[in-house]
Design a protein around this motif. Structure first.
Motif, PDB file in Angstrom:
ATOM      1  N   PRO B  78     -47.510  85.828  -6.946  1.00  0.00           N
ATOM      2  CA  PRO B  78     -45.890  85.546  -7.140  1.00  0.00           C
ATOM      3  C   PRO B  78     -45.126  85.126  -5.777  1.00  0.00           C
ATOM      4  CG  PRO B  78     -46.539  86.912  -8.044  1.00  0.00           C
ATOM      5  CD  PRO B  78     -47.538  86.937  -7.433  1.00  0.00           C
ATOM      6  N   ALA B  79     -44.073  83.983  -6.267  1.00  0.00           N
ATOM      7  CA  ALA B  79     -42.498  83.826  -5.438  1.00  0.00           C
ATOM      8  C   ALA B  79     -43.519  82.868  -4.011  1.00  0.00           C
ATOM      9  CB  ALA B  79     -42.396  84.914  -4.835  1.00  0.00           C
ATOM     10  N   THR B  80     -44.982  81.985  -3.996  1.00  0.00           N
ATOM     11  CA  THR B  80     -45.505  81.540  -3.270  1.00  0.00           C
ATOM     12  C   THR B  80     -45.639  80.220  -4.312  1.00  0.00           C
ATOM     13  OG1 THR B  80     -47.836  81.750  -3.074  1.00  0.00           O
ATOM     14  CG2 THR B  80     -46.308  83.365  -1.488  1.00  0.00           C
ATOM     15  N   ARG B  81     -45.247  79.092  -3.362  1.00  0.00           N
ATOM     16  CA  ARG B  81     -46.026  77.502  -3.870  1.00  0.00           C
ATOM     17  C   ARG B  81     -46.647  77.591  -4.141  1.00  0.00           C
ATOM     18  NH1 ARG B  81     -43.431  72.869  -1.172  1.00  0.00           N
ATOM     19  NH2 ARG B  81     -42.142  74.232  -0.461  1.00  0.00           N
ATOM     20  N   SER B  82     -47.992  77.838  -3.362  1.00  0.00           N
ATOM     21  CA  SER B  82     -49.564  78.021  -3.555  1.00  0.00           C
ATOM     22  C   SER B  82     -50.224  78.381  -2.771  1.00  0.00           C
ATOM     23  CB  SER B  82     -49.498  76.353  -2.588  1.00  0.00           C
ATOM     24  OG  SER B  82     -48.814  75.738  -2.031  1.00  0.00           O
ATOM     25  N   SER B  83     -49.983  79.499  -2.891  1.00  0.00           N
ATOM     26  CA  SER B  83     -51.389  80.817  -2.124  1.00  0.00           C
ATOM     27  C   SER B  83     -51.445  81.242  -3.218  1.00  0.00           C
ATOM     28  CB  SER B  83     -49.955  81.639  -0.452  1.00  0.00           C
ATOM     29  OG  SER B  83     -49.714  81.507   0.038  1.00  0.00           O
ATOM     30  N   PHE B  84     -52.569  81.832  -2.866  1.00  0.00           N
ATOM     31  CA  PHE B  84     -53.443  82.945  -3.594  1.00  0.00           C
ATOM     32  C   PHE B  84     -54.037  83.951  -3.030  1.00  0.00           C
ATOM     33  CE2 PHE B  84     -54.800  80.538  -8.111  1.00  0.00           C
ATOM     34  CZ  PHE B  84     -53.414  79.567  -8.254  1.00  0.00           C
ATOM     35  N   ASP B  85     -54.372  85.339  -4.281  1.00  0.00           N
ATOM     36  CA  ASP B  85     -55.588  87.022  -3.404  1.00  0.00           C
ATOM     37  C   ASP B  85     -56.456  86.535  -4.261  1.00  0.00           C
ATOM     38  OD1 ASP B  85     -53.318  87.637  -1.734  1.00  0.00           O
ATOM     39  OD2 ASP B  85     -52.171  88.915  -3.510  1.00  0.00           O
ATOM     40  N   LEU B  86     -57.232  86.784  -2.819  1.00  0.00           N
ATOM     41  CA  LEU B  86     -58.773  86.667  -3.630  1.00  0.00           C
ATOM     42  C   LEU B  86     -59.124  88.625  -4.024  1.00  0.00           C
ATOM     43  CD1 LEU B  86     -61.507  86.075  -4.799  1.00  0.00           C
ATOM     44  CD2 LEU B  86     -62.341  86.814  -2.567  1.00  0.00           C
ATOM     45  N   TYR B  87     -58.252  89.384  -5.346  1.00  0.00           N
ATOM     46  CA  TYR B  87     -58.540  90.928  -5.271  1.00  0.00           C
ATOM     47  C   TYR B  87     -59.931  91.523  -5.218  1.00  0.00           C
ATOM     48  CZ  TYR B  87     -53.562  89.295  -7.264  1.00  0.00           C
ATOM     49  OH  TYR B  87     -52.543  88.544  -7.528  1.00  0.00           O
ATOM     50  N   TRP B  88     -60.936  90.616  -6.686  1.00  0.00           N
ATOM     51  CA  TRP B  88     -61.737  91.308  -5.876  1.00  0.00           C
ATOM     52  C   TRP B  88     -62.842  90.147  -5.913  1.00  0.00           C
ATOM     53  CZ3 TRP B  88     -62.448  96.547  -6.616  1.00  0.00           C
ATOM     54  CH2 TRP B  88     -61.673  97.560  -6.845  1.00  0.00           C
ATOM     55  N   ILE B  89     -64.245  91.147  -4.718  1.00  0.00           N
ATOM     56  CA  ILE B  89     -65.399  89.857  -4.872  1.00  0.00           C
ATOM     57  C   ILE B  89     -66.532  91.134  -4.633  1.00  0.00           C
ATOM     58  CG2 ILE B  89     -64.780  89.365  -2.736  1.00  0.00           C
ATOM     59  CD1 ILE B  89     -67.251  86.698  -3.412  1.00  0.00           C
ATOM     60  N   ALA B  90     -67.303  90.987  -5.915  1.00  0.00           N
ATOM     61  CA  ALA B  90     -68.126  92.530  -5.884  1.00  0.00           C
ATOM     62  C   ALA B  90     -69.517  91.866  -5.873  1.00  0.00           C
ATOM     63  CB  ALA B  90     -67.698  93.783  -6.542  1.00  0.00           C
ATOM     64  N   THR B  91     -70.630  92.023  -5.548  1.00  0.00           N
ATOM     65  CA  THR B  91     -72.127  91.950  -6.080  1.00  0.00           C
ATOM     66  C   THR B  91     -73.002  93.671  -5.791  1.00  0.00           C
ATOM     67  OG1 THR B  91     -72.219  89.884  -4.789  1.00  0.00           O
ATOM     68  CG2 THR B  91     -74.242  90.811  -5.434  1.00  0.00           C
ATOM     69  N   GLN B  92     -73.578  93.260  -7.101  1.00  0.00           N
ATOM     70  CA  GLN B  92     -74.723  94.553  -7.229  1.00  0.00           C
ATOM     71  C   GLN B  92     -75.799  94.570  -6.285  1.00  0.00           C
ATOM     72  OE1 GLN B  92     -74.127  96.478 -10.117  1.00  0.00           O
ATOM     73  NE2 GLN B  92     -73.931  95.414 -12.036  1.00  0.00           N
ATOM     74  N   PRO B  93     -75.653  96.458  -6.064  1.00  0.00           N
ATOM     75  CA  PRO B  93     -76.311  96.119  -4.200  1.00  0.00           C
ATOM     76  C   PRO B  93     -77.256  95.893  -4.419  1.00  0.00           C
ATOM     77  CG  PRO B  93     -75.236  98.570  -5.647  1.00  0.00           C
ATOM     78  CD  PRO B  93     -74.498  96.825  -6.728  1.00  0.00           C
ATOM     79  N   ALA B  94     -78.279  95.526  -5.743  1.00  0.00           N
ATOM     80  CA  ALA B  94     -79.756  95.377  -5.751  1.00  0.00           C
ATOM     81  C   ALA B  94     -79.692  94.191  -5.875  1.00  0.00           C
ATOM     82  CB  ALA B  94     -80.598  95.797  -7.053  1.00  0.00           C
ATOM     83  N   GLU B  95     -78.497  93.359  -5.122  1.00  0.00           N
ATOM     84  CA  GLU B  95     -78.026  91.123  -5.644  1.00  0.00           C
ATOM     85  C   GLU B  95     -77.680  91.330  -4.057  1.00  0.00           C
ATOM     86  OE1 GLU B  95     -79.887  89.302  -8.084  1.00  0.00           O
ATOM     87  OE2 GLU B  95     -80.754  90.832  -9.341  1.00  0.00           O
ATOM     88  N   GLN B  96     -77.414  91.913  -3.250  1.00  0.00           N
ATOM     89  CA  GLN B  96     -77.113  91.433  -2.263  1.00  0.00           C
ATOM     90  C   GLN B  96     -77.930  90.645  -1.155  1.00  0.00           C
ATOM     91  OE1 GLN B  96     -74.612  94.572  -0.432  1.00  0.00           O
ATOM     92  NE2 GLN B  96     -73.485  95.272  -2.964  1.00  0.00           N
ATOM     93  N   GLY B  97     -77.543  90.163  -0.770  1.00  0.00           N
ATOM     94  CA  GLY B  97     -78.798  89.432   0.418  1.00  0.00           C
ATOM     95  C   GLY B  97     -78.786  88.207  -0.334  1.00  0.00           C
ATOM     96  N   ARG B  98     -78.816  87.547  -1.747  1.00  0.00           N
ATOM     97  CA  ARG B  98     -78.973  86.548  -2.241  1.00  0.00           C
ATOM     98  C   ARG B  98     -78.559  85.481  -2.038  1.00  0.00           C
ATOM     99  NH1 ARG B  98     -81.247  88.353  -8.279  1.00  0.00           N
ATOM    100  NH2 ARG B  98     -81.414  86.240  -8.060  1.00  0.00           N
ATOM    101  N   GLY B  99     -77.043  85.320  -1.465  1.00  0.00           N
ATOM    102  CA  GLY B  99     -76.394  84.437  -1.549  1.00  0.00           C
ATOM    103  C   GLY B  99     -75.374  84.365  -2.691  1.00  0.00           C
ATOM    104  N   HIS B 100     -74.892  85.454  -3.644  1.00  0.00           N
ATOM    105  CA  HIS B 100     -74.027  85.211  -4.748  1.00  0.00           C
ATOM    106  C   HIS B 100     -72.454  85.833  -4.079  1.00  0.00           C
ATOM    107  CE1 HIS B 100     -77.769  86.187  -7.293  1.00  0.00           C
ATOM    108  NE2 HIS B 100     -78.120  87.029  -7.428  1.00  0.00           N
TER     109      HIS B 100
END
Lengths: 165, 165
Positions: B78-100
């Motif tokens: 909010p109150a920015t012209r064109s800035s975005f927040d990436l609030y969350w990014i998460a991968t299942q532990p068993a699926e990590q390392g696969r480029g998801h």
């Protein structure tokens, strides 16, 4: 002769009339966009509807004979141990230069300490128009801890100040 | 032979089941506090109740045969012209390392560009536990633009990354 009462004219409790009064004050400063005015009013409404604790928004109003001279809004930053954001601090243009901002800031810091807070963060713009704002925080003991170029818009960065209280 | 479909398994629309699925995924990573898990679930609820536009929270879910492998949540600041927040990014532990994560991040950036965004911000902790997280952002072209010492707690600072997209 007694020392001046540091709480004279200060009010914590939010009343329904504050939403319009805060909006008028923020508008009068000429420093904020219509979108930011909406946000300022929305925080008052949230505090009214949900209370200070649940909303996370706490207010201090500085008044003289029922006129709002200045106000501050602050609250704990979620997911932090004891960091607080000072979301708003604004003084009526005709009342500037009388120390209201400094007094309100000191009162907000005292309240934050009483709530267990140890660090106060405040964000402002890097634009030339905000030089007096930045100088105000620096006079009040705030240190610049970050500067994000072009955050708000091209040429309009975000400056973050912090004070350990 | 055709190139892999970049949208395979990606879903934008939020469904009621996502609240519990996101909570389970975030919990499974072992990286977040119960309070942060609540926030993750709350953002899903907000998006469900008010829609992507009004809530400000947009999601990308990466799925395989109805299993949630990873997800991202982002929105305009909010109150920015064109800035975005990436609030969350998460991968299942068993699926990590696969480029998801990398794939989801690239897809989020494409979506942000399509929405008019030009800068993506992401915040993480300065603690040693988050070294792989910071290395991930750096590999993906993010630059460290701020570091706020003791922001989350004593010894636990906030690191801010940004990428121009």
């Amino acid at each position: 002769m007694s020392a001046p009462d540091p709480s004279a004219g200060l009010r914590r409790a939010v009343v329904p009339e504050d939403e319009a009064r805060v909006r008028r004050l923020v508008h009068a400063t000429g420093f904020f966009s219509p979108e930011e005015e909406d946000v300022a009013a929305e925080l008052v409404r949230e505090a009214l509807e949900r209370g200070a604790q649940a909303s996370g928004y706490r207010f201090l109003f500085l008044e003289e004979e029922d006129r709002l001279l200045a106000y501050a809004c602050f609250g704990p930053i979620p997911a932090t141990r004891s960091s607080f954001d000072l979301y708003w601090i604004a003084t009526q243009p005709a009342e500037q230069g009388r120390g209201h901002g400094r007094r309100l800031l000191a009162a907000s810091e005292a309240e934050i300490r009483a709530l267990g807070g140890t660090r106060v963060y405040v964000e402002t713009s890097s634009r030339a128009q905000y030089e007096p704002t930045r100088a105000f925080y620096e006079r009040c003991g705030y240190a610049q801890v970050a500067r994000l170029e072009d955050f708000y818009a091209p040429g309009d960065g975000k400056v973050v100040y912090c004070r350990v209280v």
